[in-house]
Design an enzyme around this catalytic site. Structure first.
Site, short mmCIF file in Angstrom:
data_model
loop_
_atom_site.label_atom_id
_atom_site.label_comp_id
_atom_site.label_asym_id
_atom_site.label_seq_id
_atom_site.Cartn_x
_atom_site.Cartn_y
_atom_site.Cartn_z
N SER A 225 0.40 -1.56 -0.17
CA SER A 225 0.02 0.25 -0.58
C SER A 225 0.56 1.33 -0.12
CB SER A 225 -1.19 0.68 1.36
OG SER A 225 -1.74 -0.76 1.38
N SER A 263 -3.72 -4.10 -3.08
CA SER A 263 -2.45 -2.31 -2.77
C SER A 263 -4.35 -1.36 -2.10
CB SER A 263 -2.05 -1.89 -3.70
OG SER A 263 -2.98 -1.37 -4.28
N ASP A 265 -4.04 2.52 -1.67
CA ASP A 265 -3.71 3.53 -2.16
C ASP A 265 -4.85 5.16 -1.70
OD1 ASP A 265 -1.42 2.41 -3.20
OD2 ASP A 265 -2.62 1.30 -4.39
#
Length: 334
Positions: A225, A263, A265
């Site tokens: 991340s 991820s 983000d």
């Protein structure tokens, strides 16, 4: 200056702010609390980082915006910002399993100042440090988060501190990174917590030696991340701040950040340029026109500051032995 500038590196078209950090935005402070003890399978390498806006964010919330590039994360408090455009607490960064305890700390911190509060929107963002730390032990306490809040200072420490203690990005030791850009009389500051990417994803800037490729390729970096917090003194609306937050992804992409299917983000952007006093009916304000050159400069500043902050997290990181004695290599400083 930040570690990136101290290494005589530079990038982009805009000049950095006076200190090259998030705290170049007047009144913004950053505090860390690092937790590092134990060895072997039980090694703890984690912490909490606090971003504190100036003034009293509960009595006078700040305009804020959010952008989620990919949502595999456990962030807390973003929905209210997306719908109301207000930031009413400091922002805490920590590990994935410590989000609830950090939220408790923000409730305690706010209620100590406003005992009559009956609704508080704590904002907590996270990255998973389980590669280097026994995250399952849940070592972060409410007291640790309160310590980070109490450590807020204008000097922004980078590298393996606070939430950055157990971070790994591009197969290299990462941590907390920060940068800033000046746009006329305005400043955009960025603080990044990079925890993503494989060695082959990294696109180093001019002057930073390219690291040797991992052999075999680092598959753990395929997930991970990236958290970015932007602050500015430009008087922007919540909608403009959400658009500013999107530009952080442009800067991240230049570093090679992959934004994979696993991820998280997230970018949060806030402005100290005006306030939203609690309970008022009308708010006098003078905003920046959407199509103005100034707005274009602020967008560029967000991208450049984010890119530099990610690189600065790598440059500032120092060797650290994590769980099971694992040592992740650091970037070679020029």
């Amino acid at each position: 200056m930040n570690a990136f500038r101290d290494a005589r590196l530079s990038l982009g078209q805009l000049p950095p702010g006076a200190g090259g950090t998030l705290a170049d935005v007047p009144g913004v402070r950053v505090g860390h609390h690092t937790i590092a003890h134990g060895e072997g399978a039980n090694a703890i390498r984690t912490g909490v980082t606090a971003i504190l806006p100036p003034g009293d964010p509960y009595a006078e919330p700040l305009p804020a915006g959010v952008f989620v590039l990919h949502g595999h994360g456990k962030a807390l408090g973003l929905w209210q910002i997306l719908h109301l455009g207000e930031l009413e607490t400091p922002i805490l960064l920590t590990n994935t399993l410590a989000v609830p305890r950090c939220a408790d700390a923000l409730l305690t911190w706010t209620l100590a100042r406003h005992p009559s509060a009956r609704s508080v929107n704590p904002v907590v963002l996270e990255c998973n440090d389980g590669r280097l730390s026994a995250i399952e032990a849940r070592p972060v306490t409410e007291g640790d988060a309160l310590a980070a809040l109490g450590a807020g200072a204008e000097h922004v420490e980078e590298g393996c501190v606070g939430a950055g203690t157990g971070m790994v990005a591009f197969g290299l030791k990462s941590g907390i990174g920060t940068a800033s850009r000046a746009v006329g009389s305005f400043t955009v500051g960025a603080l990044a917590l990079p925890n993503m990417g494989r060695r082959e994803d990294l696109r180093p800037p001019p002057g930073l030696p390219a690291p040797a490729r991992a052999s075999p390729p680092d598959q753990q970096g395929a997930t991970g991340s990236l958290i970015v917090v932007l602050a500015t003194n430009a008087p922007l609306s919540p909608e403009q701040l959400s658009r500013l937050a999107r530009r952080a992804s442009l800067g991240a992409a230049r570093t090679g950040a992959p934004a994979t299917t696993e991820s998280g983000d997230f970018t949060v952007a806030f402005s100290i340029g005006w306030r939203i006093p609690r309970g008022v009916e009308r708010i006098p304000m003078e905003l920046i026109a959407d199509r103005s050159p100034t707005m274009g400069g602020l967008y560029r500043a967000a991208a450049e500051a984010t890119e530099e902050a990610i690189y600065s997290a790598l440059v500032a990181a120092t060797p650290l032995a994590g769980r099971d004695g694992q040592v992740v290599p650091t970037v070679v400083r020029p």
